[in-house]
Design a protein around this motif. Structure first.
Motif, PDB file in Angstrom:
ATOM      1  N   ASP A 333      -4.058 -13.520 -25.608  1.00  0.00           N
ATOM      2  CA  ASP A 333      -5.093 -14.144 -24.794  1.00  0.00           C
ATOM      3  C   ASP A 333      -5.101 -13.529 -23.391  1.00  0.00           C
ATOM      4  O   ASP A 333      -4.070 -13.094 -22.864  1.00  0.00           O
ATOM      5  N   SER A 334      -6.268 -13.490 -22.787  1.00  0.00           N
ATOM      6  CA  SER A 334      -6.465 -12.929 -21.441  1.00  0.00           C
ATOM      7  C   SER A 334      -6.059 -11.465 -21.392  1.00  0.00           C
ATOM      8  O   SER A 334      -5.750 -10.942 -20.317  1.00  0.00           O
ATOM      9  N   LYS A 336      -3.376 -10.019 -22.250  1.00  0.00           N
ATOM     10  CA  LYS A 336      -1.988  -9.765 -21.908  1.00  0.00           C
ATOM     11  C   LYS A 336      -1.256  -9.208 -23.126  1.00  0.00           C
ATOM     12  O   LYS A 336      -1.525  -9.616 -24.262  1.00  0.00           O
ATOM     13  N   VAL A 338       2.289  -8.258 -25.278  1.00  0.00           N
ATOM     14  CA  VAL A 338       3.654  -8.712 -25.534  1.00  0.00           C
ATOM     15  C   VAL A 338       4.228  -7.845 -26.652  1.00  0.00           C
ATOM     16  O   VAL A 338       3.544  -7.527 -27.629  1.00  0.00           O
ATOM     17  N   SER A 339       5.470  -7.415 -26.504  1.00  0.00           N
ATOM     18  CA  SER A 339       6.098  -6.567 -27.526  1.00  0.00           C
ATOM     19  C   SER A 339       6.547  -7.409 -28.714  1.00  0.00           C
ATOM     20  O   SER A 339       7.040  -8.526 -28.550  1.00  0.00           O
ATOM     21  N   ARG A 373       4.526  -3.118 -19.882  1.00  0.00           N
ATOM     22  CA  ARG A 373       5.630  -4.072 -19.905  1.00  0.00           C
ATOM     23  C   ARG A 373       5.088  -5.407 -20.419  1.00  0.00           C
ATOM     24  O   ARG A 373       3.885  -5.670 -20.365  1.00  0.00           O
ATOM     25  N   ASP A 374       5.964  -6.238 -20.942  1.00  0.00           N
ATOM     26  CA  ASP A 374       5.531  -7.556 -21.409  1.00  0.00           C
ATOM     27  C   ASP A 374       4.828  -8.311 -20.287  1.00  0.00           C
ATOM     28  O   ASP A 374       5.311  -8.354 -19.138  1.00  0.00           O
ATOM     29  N   GLY A 375       3.694  -8.907 -20.638  1.00  0.00           N
ATOM     30  CA  GLY A 375       2.932  -9.683 -19.665  1.00  0.00           C
ATOM     31  C   GLY A 375       1.891  -8.898 -18.906  1.00  0.00           C
ATOM     32  O   GLY A 375       1.097  -9.490 -18.158  1.00  0.00           O
ATOM     33  N   ALA A 376       1.863  -7.579 -19.075  1.00  0.00           N
ATOM     34  CA  ALA A 376       0.869  -6.767 -18.377  1.00  0.00           C
ATOM     35  C   ALA A 376      -0.530  -7.069 -18.924  1.00  0.00           C
ATOM     36  O   ALA A 376      -0.705  -7.373 -20.104  1.00  0.00           O
ATOM     37  N   VAL A 377      -1.509  -6.949 -18.064  1.00  0.00           N
ATOM     38  CA  VAL A 377      -2.904  -7.181 -18.444  1.00  0.00           C
ATOM     39  C   VAL A 377      -3.596  -5.827 -18.557  1.00  0.00           C
ATOM     40  O   VAL A 377      -3.424  -4.961 -17.701  1.00  0.00           O
TER      41      VAL A 377
END
Length: 394
Positions: A333-334, A336, A338-339, A373-377
């Motif tokens: 969602d958005s 973003k 995640v690995s 990276r995790d959380g990057a948009v």
């Protein structure tokens, strides 16, 4: 009105000290302001592919050692000097064809001596029989004592045993003479011949004269790890191991140069226990080899096909490895990322087939993974999986 703060004593500060203090305060305020309001940056535009679940086929490869169906070591049964070699290395021989000759003169002499002893024993037997025939009527007419007849009969029995023993010696000597000519016990190809004419050979030698390989059909031996063997037991139909082997599809053999052998083979047997040192269990696959292209001692890879009625197909370009695990960046969602680690059920040259770890319709980043990276948009740039499959089929 009274001021909020009053000083009874006003310290005297130098102009330089005041300037330093004001500089520190100004720097601190500026840093705090920058941390609270970072400069605005745009989300990177990266290609994103939407995954699909579809039927697919894959394979597992296992390094194998190839041997002829029959590998016979040719060893001498008698001692002596090698007089003759009738074949050359690599030649094809038929069963019964002469291969080597060991000097037979000592064994011919033993054979002649055994035959002479047999003739002497037969003569002694005839003499003992004549004595029994002579004494029998005399004993019946009470001319001589029966003790003499019994003594003659005992000598006749001993002479008969001596003949049997001499006949056995002749047979043994004849066998040794026959062993001096070594013939092919099976049809096949001759291996290396390490000894040459004039070499002393014998039954105690550790090195064989040569090896004959029957390669009309070859065996490819390979090993499965304990994990792969558990997959084999769980995924293949059948109640017993023998039934599961029967349900395995035909397998391919990948040769040392990467080419695939023209004929397919069949897995026939599996060993009864694991190798403790290797932690693996051995299988045997048989391949036809009428043209003799495969030889004992060569290597290859046995390729076992796998069929997936429905599996999520992941391009290998969209993955990265970390600590011996394979990951992808899933787009949530958005936008973003995640690995996610993959549970790989199979693979081809350019794709992984996964189950459970990814779902049909899920989106993953296709390239540019090194900056994420995790959380990057990100700003997704759609890439069609169908177009990837057309350029690089499964």
């Amino acid at each position: 009105m009274k001021p909020f703060v009053t000083f009874k004593h006003t310290p005297k500060l130098s102009a330089a000290l005041i300037a330093v203090a004001l500089t520190i305060i100004a720097y601190s305020c500026g840093t705090s302001s920058a941390a609270e309001t970072p400069a605005g940056t745009e989300a990177p535009a990266l290609p994103v592919v939407q995954l699909k679940a579809m039927p697919a086929s894959s394979f597992r490869e296992y390094t194998s050692a190839i041997e002829g169906k029959v590998n016979v070591e040719i060893r001498p049964q008698v001692d002596g000097y090698l007089d003759k070699i009738f074949v050359d290395e690599g030649a094809y021989v038929k069963q019964g064809q002469p291969l080597f000759r060991i000097n037979d003169r000592p064994y011919q002499e033993q054979y002649s001596n055994a035959k002479a002893n047999l003739e002497a024993s037969k003569a002694n037997l005839e003499k003992a029989k004549l004595e029994v025939d002579r004494l029998t009527p005399l004993v019946e007419n009470n001319v001589v004592s029966d003790v003499q007849l019994k003594t003659a009969q005992a000598a006749y029995s001993a002479a008969k045993a001596a003949v049997a023993q001499a006949q056995s010696s002749v047979g043994n000597a004849g066998i040794n003479v026959g062993y001096t000519l070594i013939s092919a016990p099976v049809s096949g190809y001759i291996g290396r011949i390490p000894l040459k004419i004039g070499s002393l050979v014998g039954r105690g030698e550790t090195q064989a004269l040569t090896v004959i390989s029957d390669v009309k059909e070859v065996y490819a031996y390979f090993s499965m790890s304990e994990v792969d063997f558990l997959h084999f037991k769980n995924d293949i139909a059948g109640e017993t191991i023998a039934e599961k082997i029967k349900h395995l599809p035909p397998v391919e053999l990948v040769l040392a140069d990467g080419s695939v052998y023209t004929a397919k083979g069949k897995i026939e047997t599996v060993e009864g226990q694991f190798d403790k040192t290797m932690g693996a269990i051995s299988f045997r696959a048989a391949f036809p080899n009428e043209q003799g292209l495969l030889r004992s001692g060569s290597t290859g890879k046995v390729r076992i096909p796998q069929e997936f009625p429905s599996t999520v197909v992941v391009p290998q370009e969209a993955t990265f490895e970390l600590q011996d695990k394979v990951f992808v960046f899933a787009v949530g969602d958005s936008n973003k990322v995640v690995s996610k680690p993959l549970s790989i059920a199979g693979k081809t040259t350019g794709y992984y087939f996964v189950n459970n770890s990814l779902k049909d319709g899920e989106r993953i980043v296709f390239s540019g993974l090194g900056r994420l990276r995790d959380g990057a948009v990100i700003t997704p740039q759609p890439v069609q999986l169908d177009s990837l499959l057309k350029s690089k089929p499964l």
